[in-house]
Design a protein around this motif. Sequence first.
Motif, PDB file in Angstrom:
ATOM      1  N   ALA A 198      59.528  24.778  18.599  1.00  0.00           N
ATOM      2  CA  ALA A 198      59.739  26.085  18.104  1.00  0.00           C
ATOM      3  C   ALA A 198      58.382  26.797  17.792  1.00  0.00           C
ATOM      4  N   ASP A 199      57.405  26.151  17.488  1.00  0.00           N
ATOM      5  CA  ASP A 199      56.128  26.775  17.289  1.00  0.00           C
ATOM      6  C   ASP A 199      55.273  27.419  18.392  1.00  0.00           C
ATOM      7  N   SER A 200      55.469  26.413  19.859  1.00  0.00           N
ATOM      8  CA  SER A 200      54.957  26.910  20.914  1.00  0.00           C
ATOM      9  C   SER A 200      55.436  28.165  21.566  1.00  0.00           C
ATOM     10  N   TYR A 201      56.919  28.248  21.456  1.00  0.00           N
ATOM     11  CA  TYR A 201      57.672  29.280  22.268  1.00  0.00           C
ATOM     12  C   TYR A 201      58.026  30.320  20.972  1.00  0.00           C
ATOM     13  N   ARG A 202      57.245  31.113  20.540  1.00  0.00           N
ATOM     14  CA  ARG A 202      57.548  31.999  19.482  1.00  0.00           C
ATOM     15  C   ARG A 202      57.747  33.513  19.929  1.00  0.00           C
ATOM     16  N   ASP A 203      57.364  33.708  21.193  1.00  0.00           N
ATOM     17  CA  ASP A 203      57.615  35.348  21.890  1.00  0.00           C
ATOM     18  C   ASP A 203      58.823  35.230  22.555  1.00  0.00           C
ATOM     19  N   GLN A 204      59.308  36.217  23.090  1.00  0.00           N
ATOM     20  CA  GLN A 204      60.412  36.411  23.864  1.00  0.00           C
ATOM     21  C   GLN A 204      60.080  37.705  25.056  1.00  0.00           C
ATOM     22  N   ALA A 205      61.024  37.143  25.952  1.00  0.00           N
ATOM     23  CA  ALA A 205      60.910  38.179  27.181  1.00  0.00           C
ATOM     24  C   ALA A 205      62.391  38.359  27.699  1.00  0.00           C
ATOM     25  N   THR A 206      62.666  39.480  27.996  1.00  0.00           N
ATOM     26  CA  THR A 206      63.947  39.848  28.567  1.00  0.00           C
ATOM     27  C   THR A 206      63.947  40.351  29.985  1.00  0.00           C
ATOM     28  N   VAL A 207      64.664  39.520  30.913  1.00  0.00           N
ATOM     29  CA  VAL A 207      64.492  39.609  32.415  1.00  0.00           C
ATOM     30  C   VAL A 207      66.052  39.857  32.844  1.00  0.00           C
TER      31      VAL A 207
END
Length: 351
Positions: free
Chosen positions: A259-268
Amino acid sequence: MRASRLLSLLLLLQTRGRMTARDLADELEVSVRTVYRDVESLSAAGVPVYADRGPDGGYRLLEGYRTRLTGLTTGEAESLFLSGMPGPASQLGLGDVVAAAELKLMAALPPDLRTRAARIRERFHLDAPGWFRAPDHVPHLQAVADAVWNQQRIRVLYRRWARPQQVERVLEPIGVVLKAGTWYLIARAHRPDDPDAAPAATGTPPETTPDEAPPPDAAPRTYRVSKILTLQPLPQRFERPPGFDLAAYWDAYATRFEADSYRDQATVRLSPTGLERAPMLLPPVMARALHDNAEPPDRTGWTPVTLPVESLRHAHVEFLKLGADVEVLAPPQLRAMMTATARALADRYLP
């Protein structure tokens, strides 16, 4: 069912020594009254079970009494050999011990179970490391394992990502974990000049160590064993944290670390081919989110989805694996990075 419970009670007393009726009831998930009846049945069958009175009392077997009966079912006997890990055991310095234990177990099994259990080694093999990566070099793993077993403090020189990269720590090793071919040490940390200081706090990646003076109520940390540059056993012993559950700690740590490592998001958007290939090419965290977050395909057949990403730089690398079967919609910075790469490739390959 009762015969199996009686055997379990007998083996508990044989392996753990004196146990109270309440302890036995909790282990067997029965009432204390049932334990009383089972103990009477064992005594009537000639098993020398004795009751010690007083606050420290409980049930125990006559000193020196041991049963040769293991009570293993066919599935239990097979599972013992299925769980064997000769590679990791050798790294821990236990390869010969594991082999000797398996030989003794085989000799103790009845012939029919011995034949079935032997098939496991012939037909199943565990290869812990992941694909396309060299195993970690862990020259200090056996020393770490010895310190864990003996509850002995160690002084280590550790390499981390932050500066200064090399730091010295005094550790209280609590356990080791093998994750996808990588060994991790769970330990409480102390300043080398203050071996009696309180342990350091949790919540950092495996490659980091504490920098500031640790708080008094801190918990264990996680260290990657391959990052230990030097190790010196110390004469001081330590007490393990009361009630520490290594498996529960690691499950919570792994969940928190992801959870701490994947804090950002991308929409594709993914083409049908991209949607099919993405679970094989993207990291597990992103692949799981792909399954959970995918929206219905649009009128062109492409599937919009919002995925967690470690950083824009990592997301750029991961999405390039999908080539023209992915289109980044947001954030704008990531779309700009993909655009720049596409233009550079076109300049490189187009006449």
